[in-house]
Design a protein around this motif. Structure first.
Motif, short mmCIF file in Angstrom:
data_model
loop_
_atom_site.label_atom_id
_atom_site.label_comp_id
_atom_site.label_asym_id
_atom_site.label_seq_id
_atom_site.Cartn_x
_atom_site.Cartn_y
_atom_site.Cartn_z
N CYS A 10 4.23 0.17 -1.55
CA CYS A 10 4.46 -0.64 -1.83
C CYS A 10 3.13 -2.49 -1.86
O CYS A 10 2.81 -3.12 -2.17
N VAL A 11 2.12 -1.52 -1.06
CA VAL A 11 1.07 -1.94 -0.57
C VAL A 11 0.18 -2.50 -1.64
O VAL A 11 -0.73 -3.18 -2.29
N CYS A 12 0.14 -0.71 -2.25
CA CYS A 12 -0.62 -0.63 -3.53
C CYS A 12 -0.70 -0.72 -4.51
O CYS A 12 -1.22 -1.17 -5.54
N ARG A 13 1.05 -0.79 -4.80
CA ARG A 13 0.97 -1.93 -5.54
C ARG A 13 1.16 -2.92 -5.80
O ARG A 13 0.58 -3.94 -7.12
N GLY A 14 1.58 -4.15 -4.97
CA GLY A 14 1.06 -5.74 -4.75
C GLY A 14 -0.59 -6.07 -5.21
O GLY A 14 -0.98 -7.05 -5.85
N TYR A 15 -1.16 -4.75 -4.48
CA TYR A 15 -2.66 -4.93 -4.41
C TYR A 15 -2.87 -5.03 -6.40
O TYR A 15 -3.85 -5.70 -5.99
N HIS A 16 -2.11 -4.10 -6.23
CA HIS A 16 -2.80 -4.26 -8.39
C HIS A 16 -2.19 -4.95 -9.02
O HIS A 16 -2.10 -4.91 -10.39
N ARG A 17 -1.48 -5.65 -7.94
CA ARG A 17 -0.32 -6.85 -9.32
C ARG A 17 0.36 -6.64 -10.21
O ARG A 17 0.87 -6.92 -10.61
N LYS A 18 1.19 -6.13 -9.60
CA LYS A 18 1.87 -4.51 -10.29
C LYS A 18 3.20 -4.97 -9.31
O LYS A 18 2.83 -4.52 -8.51
N ASN A 19 4.35 -5.53 -9.76
CA ASN A 19 6.12 -5.84 -9.37
C ASN A 19 6.47 -4.55 -9.56
O ASN A 19 6.47 -3.63 -10.18
N ILE A 20 7.69 -4.98 -7.67
CA ILE A 20 8.31 -3.11 -8.75
C ILE A 20 8.91 -4.22 -9.34
O ILE A 20 9.94 -4.54 -8.02
N ASN A 21 9.96 -3.22 -10.08
CA ASN A 21 11.15 -3.69 -10.73
C ASN A 21 12.29 -3.26 -10.19
O ASN A 21 12.89 -1.56 -9.51
N LEU A 42 8.09 6.96 6.51
CA LEU A 42 8.00 4.97 6.66
C LEU A 42 6.82 4.61 6.14
O LEU A 42 6.78 3.56 5.15
N VAL A 43 5.41 5.04 6.79
CA VAL A 43 4.42 4.53 6.04
C VAL A 43 3.70 4.79 5.23
O VAL A 43 3.40 3.39 3.70
N GLN A 44 4.40 6.21 4.47
CA GLN A 44 3.94 6.13 2.47
C GLN A 44 4.22 5.25 2.04
O GLN A 44 4.25 4.83 0.81
N CYS A 45 6.02 4.79 1.62
CA CYS A 45 6.93 3.77 1.77
C CYS A 45 6.05 2.60 1.20
O CYS A 45 5.69 1.86 0.27
N VAL A 46 5.50 2.14 2.79
CA VAL A 46 5.01 1.01 3.10
C VAL A 46 3.61 0.70 1.96
O VAL A 46 3.22 -0.15 1.63
N MET A 47 2.79 2.25 2.30
CA MET A 47 1.89 2.29 2.06
C MET A 47 1.78 1.53 0.46
O MET A 47 0.85 1.18 -0.58
N VAL A 51 5.19 10.13 -2.73
CA VAL A 51 6.22 8.50 -2.76
C VAL A 51 6.48 8.33 -3.94
O VAL A 51 7.68 7.88 -4.55
N VAL A 52 5.15 8.34 -4.96
CA VAL A 52 5.08 8.16 -6.41
C VAL A 52 6.26 8.95 -6.68
O VAL A 52 6.73 7.95 -8.20
N SER A 53 6.46 9.95 -6.56
CA SER A 53 7.66 11.18 -7.67
C SER A 53 8.68 10.13 -7.46
O SER A 53 9.94 10.26 -8.52
N VAL A 54 8.53 9.49 -6.04
CA VAL A 54 10.21 9.00 -5.26
C VAL A 54 10.83 8.27 -6.31
O VAL A 54 11.81 7.35 -6.83
N THR A 109 -8.67 3.36 -0.29
CA THR A 109 -8.95 4.90 -0.21
C THR A 109 -9.41 5.39 1.68
O THR A 109 -8.37 6.43 2.45
N LYS A 110 -9.81 4.24 1.89
CA LYS A 110 -10.43 4.35 3.58
C LYS A 110 -8.92 3.83 4.12
O LYS A 110 -9.04 4.65 5.26
N VAL A 111 -8.14 3.34 4.09
CA VAL A 111 -6.74 2.94 5.08
C VAL A 111 -6.06 4.14 4.85
O VAL A 111 -5.78 4.51 5.45
N ALA A 112 -5.71 4.47 3.10
CA ALA A 112 -4.63 5.60 2.86
C ALA A 112 -5.62 7.10 3.55
O ALA A 112 -4.80 7.87 4.24
#
Length: 132
Positions: free
Chosen positions: A95-106, A88-93, A7-10, A31-34
């Motif tokens: 986005c959730v991880c990015r939000g968890y680290h307070r990094k916005n998606i440009n 779909l779950v990978q993409c949502v995960m 997902v990161v590569s995409v 990590t536990k959720v993933a």
């Protein structure tokens, strides 16, 4: 970790080991959720494989050909749906991880990055005619 690396590569312009390192950083705290999601996905795929083997491959003595074809086709559809849900779950995960680290998606950069995969539509130069 390797599921999220795809997902990161995409979504980001990193590939290979850099994507693996990036996904490892993104998974900190989740990590536990993933792991739960990946193990659930693998268990579902394994259950589908077991049912396919017992009903379609080894079920020749107990069931007719039509039954085996129908069950096989149904299980293929189920595998396709499970894979789409997994993506779909990978993409949502991600986005959730990015939000968890307070990094916005440009979104503009993401659109430009994903738009490069689409390419431009090029119509055919001539029509194709079938001869019988």
């Amino acid at each position: 970790m390797w599921h999220l690396a795809s997902v990161v590569s995409v979504f980001e312009p990193v590939y290979g080991l850099a994507a693996m390192k990036r996904s490892n950083k993104l998974l900190k705290g989740n990590t536990k959720v993933a792991m739960t999601l990946v193990i659930s996905y693998l268990l579902i795929c394994m259950a589908i494989g077991i049912v396919f083997r017992s009903a379609v491959i080894q079920g020749g003595k107990d069931h007719g050909v039509l039954f085996r074809l129908l069950v096989g086709a149904l299980l293929i559809v189920v595998v396709v749906i499970v894979n789409f849900i997994g993506l779909l779950v990978q993409c949502v995960m991600y986005c959730v991880c990015r939000g968890y680290h307070r990094k916005n998606i440009n979104k503009v950069t993401l659109h430009d990055h994903l738009g490069s995969y689409l390419g431009e539509y090029v119509p055919l130069a001539s029509s194709v005619e079938w001869e019988m």
